[in-house]
Design a protein around this motif. Structure first.
Motif, mmCIF file in Angstrom:
data_model
loop_
_atom_site.group_PDB
_atom_site.id
_atom_site.type_symbol
_atom_site.label_atom_id
_atom_site.label_comp_id
_atom_site.label_asym_id
_atom_site.label_seq_id
_atom_site.Cartn_x
_atom_site.Cartn_y
_atom_site.Cartn_z
ATOM 1 N N THR A 303 0.838 -1.202 0.000
ATOM 2 C CA THR A 303 0.000 0.000 0.000
ATOM 3 C C THR A 303 0.871 1.250 0.000
ATOM 4 O OG1 THR A 303 -1.667 -1.194 1.251
ATOM 5 C CG2 THR A 303 -1.861 1.202 1.227
ATOM 6 N N LEU A 304 0.617 2.129 -0.937
ATOM 7 C CA LEU A 304 1.325 3.412 -0.993
ATOM 8 C C LEU A 304 0.351 4.519 -0.602
ATOM 9 C CD1 LEU A 304 2.740 1.664 -3.504
ATOM 10 C CD2 LEU A 304 3.882 3.837 -3.786
ATOM 11 N N SER A 305 0.746 5.335 0.352
ATOM 12 C CA SER A 305 -0.121 6.446 0.750
ATOM 13 C C SER A 305 0.612 7.751 0.497
ATOM 14 C CB SER A 305 -0.459 6.386 2.234
ATOM 15 O OG SER A 305 -0.810 5.080 2.592
ATOM 16 N N LYS A 306 -0.128 8.734 0.013
ATOM 17 C CA LYS A 306 0.456 10.064 -0.186
ATOM 18 C C LYS A 306 -0.679 11.083 -0.201
ATOM 19 C CE LYS A 306 3.855 12.461 -2.972
ATOM 20 N NZ LYS A 306 4.712 12.421 -4.144
ATOM 21 N N ALA A 307 -0.538 12.125 0.590
ATOM 22 C CA ALA A 307 -1.586 13.149 0.608
ATOM 23 C C ALA A 307 -1.731 13.735 -0.788
ATOM 24 C CB ALA A 307 -1.207 14.240 1.617
ATOM 25 N N ARG A 308 -2.954 13.935 -1.222
ATOM 26 C CA ARG A 308 -3.300 14.498 -2.538
ATOM 27 C C ARG A 308 -2.807 13.648 -3.710
ATOM 28 N NH1 ARG A 308 -4.803 19.661 -2.497
ATOM 29 N NH2 ARG A 308 -3.693 20.205 -4.376
ATOM 30 N N MET A 309 -2.676 12.357 -3.465
ATOM 31 C CA MET A 309 -2.253 11.445 -4.534
ATOM 32 C C MET A 309 -3.175 11.569 -5.744
ATOM 33 S SD MET A 309 -2.247 7.299 -4.486
ATOM 34 C CE MET A 309 -1.025 7.020 -3.276
ATOM 35 N N ASN A 310 -4.458 11.780 -5.463
ATOM 36 C CA ASN A 310 -5.436 11.825 -6.553
ATOM 37 C C ASN A 310 -5.165 12.945 -7.560
ATOM 38 O OD1 ASN A 310 -6.116 13.662 -4.546
ATOM 39 N ND2 ASN A 310 -8.243 13.765 -5.209
ATOM 40 N N SER A 311 -4.442 13.969 -7.142
ATOM 41 C CA SER A 311 -4.201 15.064 -8.089
ATOM 42 C C SER A 311 -2.828 14.944 -8.759
ATOM 43 C CB SER A 311 -4.338 16.417 -7.384
ATOM 44 O OG SER A 311 -3.441 16.444 -6.303
ATOM 45 N N ASN A 361 10.024 4.373 -3.260
ATOM 46 C CA ASN A 361 10.288 5.534 -2.401
ATOM 47 C C ASN A 361 10.999 6.642 -3.171
ATOM 48 O OD1 ASN A 361 9.425 5.665 0.277
ATOM 49 N ND2 ASN A 361 10.705 3.893 0.789
ATOM 50 N N GLU A 362 12.006 6.222 -3.931
ATOM 51 C CA GLU A 362 12.818 7.210 -4.635
ATOM 52 C C GLU A 362 12.024 7.921 -5.735
ATOM 53 O OE1 GLU A 362 16.664 5.682 -5.886
ATOM 54 O OE2 GLU A 362 16.578 7.160 -7.511
ATOM 55 N N VAL A 363 11.298 7.143 -6.521
ATOM 56 C CA VAL A 363 10.608 7.726 -7.681
ATOM 57 C C VAL A 363 9.323 8.454 -7.283
ATOM 58 C CG1 VAL A 363 9.529 7.168 -9.913
ATOM 59 C CG2 VAL A 363 11.603 5.973 -9.197
ATOM 60 N N LEU A 364 8.592 7.910 -6.326
ATOM 61 C CA LEU A 364 7.258 8.459 -6.054
ATOM 62 C C LEU A 364 7.172 9.290 -4.767
ATOM 63 C CD1 LEU A 364 5.358 5.248 -7.096
ATOM 64 C CD2 LEU A 364 5.274 7.410 -8.307
ATOM 65 N N ASN A 365 8.165 9.138 -3.943
ATOM 66 C CA ASN A 365 8.211 9.885 -2.690
ATOM 67 C C ASN A 365 6.891 9.829 -1.900
ATOM 68 O OD1 ASN A 365 9.409 11.438 -0.792
ATOM 69 N ND2 ASN A 365 8.862 13.403 -1.787
ATOM 70 N N PRO A 366 6.387 8.641 -1.643
ATOM 71 C CA PRO A 366 5.109 8.545 -0.924
ATOM 72 C C PRO A 366 5.297 8.896 0.560
ATOM 73 C CG PRO A 366 6.039 6.365 -1.236
ATOM 74 C CD PRO A 366 6.990 7.320 -1.898
ATOM 75 N N ASP A 367 4.194 9.184 1.271
ATOM 76 C CA ASP A 367 4.292 9.431 2.708
ATOM 77 C C ASP A 367 4.602 8.126 3.433
ATOM 78 O OD1 ASP A 367 3.590 11.997 2.116
ATOM 79 O OD2 ASP A 367 1.449 11.693 2.525
ATOM 80 N N ARG A 368 4.070 7.048 2.862
ATOM 81 C CA ARG A 368 4.234 5.771 3.563
ATOM 82 C C ARG A 368 4.091 4.597 2.595
ATOM 83 N NH1 ARG A 368 1.076 2.848 8.106
ATOM 84 N NH2 ARG A 368 -0.734 3.184 6.807
#
Ligand code: ASP
Length: 439
Positions: A303-311, A361-368
């Motif tokens: 699971t990849l989480s990132k604030a405002r991923m949808n945009s 992590n490197e390419v997408l810089n997710p929060d978690r």
């Protein structure tokens, strides 16, 4: 009427089983094309002839004497021939098989002799003509079946012979070398023969009374399925139901030939009928929405989480590209506004997980990034679910009542299946409670 009937290894393991097969074939004059596997196990702990042949191959490969193993194999056929009162010259047949496998000691050539010898015996027993499958089932150099050529050749040979026995499992490459399908491939031979001859039915005779609604190792005495569509069968097989070799469906489905699964040891049982669609549902089937329940263990959810991923345009595409880079196939994808998850088989990420998460992590810089192992996928499959309200309600209520936590939910858009992810420890319980609730 013309039917292709294929008998599996356990249906041909002994003279007694041969007699059952003969009675079945003779009880219907349409059963003019018989496809046979090699003799299977006679009792639990017994060894299939095909496995003995692979052992033979290993001996030959490492220049060890193979005669003892070959004698065991020969013994199996002698026993059948004696028990059935057959008179063909088996000993010289064994000699030529020995020469054959020493000349071209490939695993395929050696393994194919199980079906070859069994078909020879069955042809004599039934008084049918033996047709060697290397003379009609043709492969291309890329290993795929040359359907056009195979169909035309079998049609011609069958027209001359009338009633035939064909060994399953193998055919020939363009240069004549023997090639087999993967294990269980006699099912495929039967399907190709049925399609070649445009038969009225393809009957696959085995040792169970049809496809069962659930795995009998999990559910006690599961009901056989009376009717199942090809699409449902695909879903059930993909998710673990051990039914037919997966390449079986294509030739018969294309020609709309009804496929039956029948039990050699209980020929009067209805078995299962597989078709593209059913104009009329059987009375039994009408009573339930679900056709079958199956599943597999050992999946992982990343699971990849990132604030405002949808945009963030292309986020999911980039993630999937990285997953692809490691040769991992994605089973399911679920998403919410700020996170998305992919479900993959744990085995596939066994060695690459560390590098994959570093890349993500490197390419997408997710929060978690969170990885959960030990997930089982359970598939509830049924064509009648599509137009019935309340099936998923009942499904989730059942799981809730039984304290089973659902980790993931997925429904195909054709609505013939609902996939739920649960923890491995709940796998069997999930199948059991759903089975009880839907039967
Ligand atoms: N005899 C082969 C096997 O054991 C092929 C078959 O039975 O379909 O896999």
């Amino acid at each position: 009427m013309l039917k292709v009937v294929k008998f599996g290894g356990s249906s041909l393991a002994s003279a007694e089983q041969f007699a059952r097969v003969k009675a079945i074939v003779e009880s219907d004059p349409a059963r003019k094309v018989v496809v046979v596997s090699a003799p299977g196990k006679r009792f639990s702990g017994d060894t299939k002839v095909t496995d003995l042949l692979y052992i033979c191959h290993a001996h030959i490969k490492y220049h060890a004497p193979f005669e003892d193993v070959f004698e065991d194999i020969a013994g199996r056929y002698r026993e059948i021939a004696d028990g059935c009162g057959l008179t063909q010259d088996l000993e010289s047949e064994f000699e030529s098989v020995k020469q054959f496998i020493q000349k071209a000691p490939t695993a395929d050539a050696i393994a194919s002799r199980g079906e070859y010898l069994n078909a020879k015996l069955m042809a004599e027993y039934l008084g049918y003509t033996f047709i060697d499958s290397k003379d009609w089932l043709c492969f291309n150099y890329d290993g795929r079946v040359d359907f056009e050529k195979s169909y035309a050749t079998l049609k011609e040979l069958f027209a001359r012979a009338g009633k035939v026995v064909l060994p399953g499992f193998y055919g020939a490459m363009p240069d004549g070398e023997v090639k087999t399908f993967t294990r269980g491939g006699s099912d495929v031979t039967g399907a190709i023969a049925a399609a070649a001859l445009d038969t009225d039915a393809y009957e696959n005779w085995t040792d169970v009374s049809g496809i069962l609604m659930a795995d009998p190792r999990i559910v006690e005495n599961p009901r056989p399925i009376e009717q199942v569509t090809f699409s449902e069968l695909r879903e059930l097989s993909y998710m673990g139901a051990d039914v037919l070799h997966e390449e079986t469906v294509f030739p018969v489905r294309q020609k709309n030939i009804p496929l039956y699964i029948k039990n050699t040891n209980d020929p009067s049982a209805r078995g299962t009928l597989i078709l593209e669609e059913f104009e009329r549902e059987s009375e039994e089937d009408k009573k339930r929405f679900v056709t079958g329940i199956t599943g597999r263990k050992n999946y992982s959810i990343i699971t990849l989480s990132k604030a405002r991923m949808n945009s963030e345009a292309g986020f999911i595409r980039h993630a999937l590209k990285l997953v692809e880079k490691y040769g991992v196939t994605v089973e399911y994808i679920t998403s919410s506004i700020d996170s998305f998850s992919i479900v993959v088989s744990t085995k596939q990420i066994e060695f690459s997980l560390h590098d994959l998460t570093a890349d993500l992590n490197e390419v997408l810089n997710p929060d978690r990034i969170k990885v959960d192992h030990g997930i089982s996928l359970v598939a509830v499959v049924g064509r009648r679910m599509a137009w019935n309200v309340g099936v998923s309600g009942r499904l989730f209520a059942t799981l809730g009542e039984n304290s089973i936590n659902i980790r993931m939910i997925e429904q195909g858009s054709d609505e013939i299946n609902i996939i739920i992810g649960v923890e491995d420890k709940d796998f069997k319980k999930t199948i059991r409670v759903l089975y009880d609730s839907f039967t």
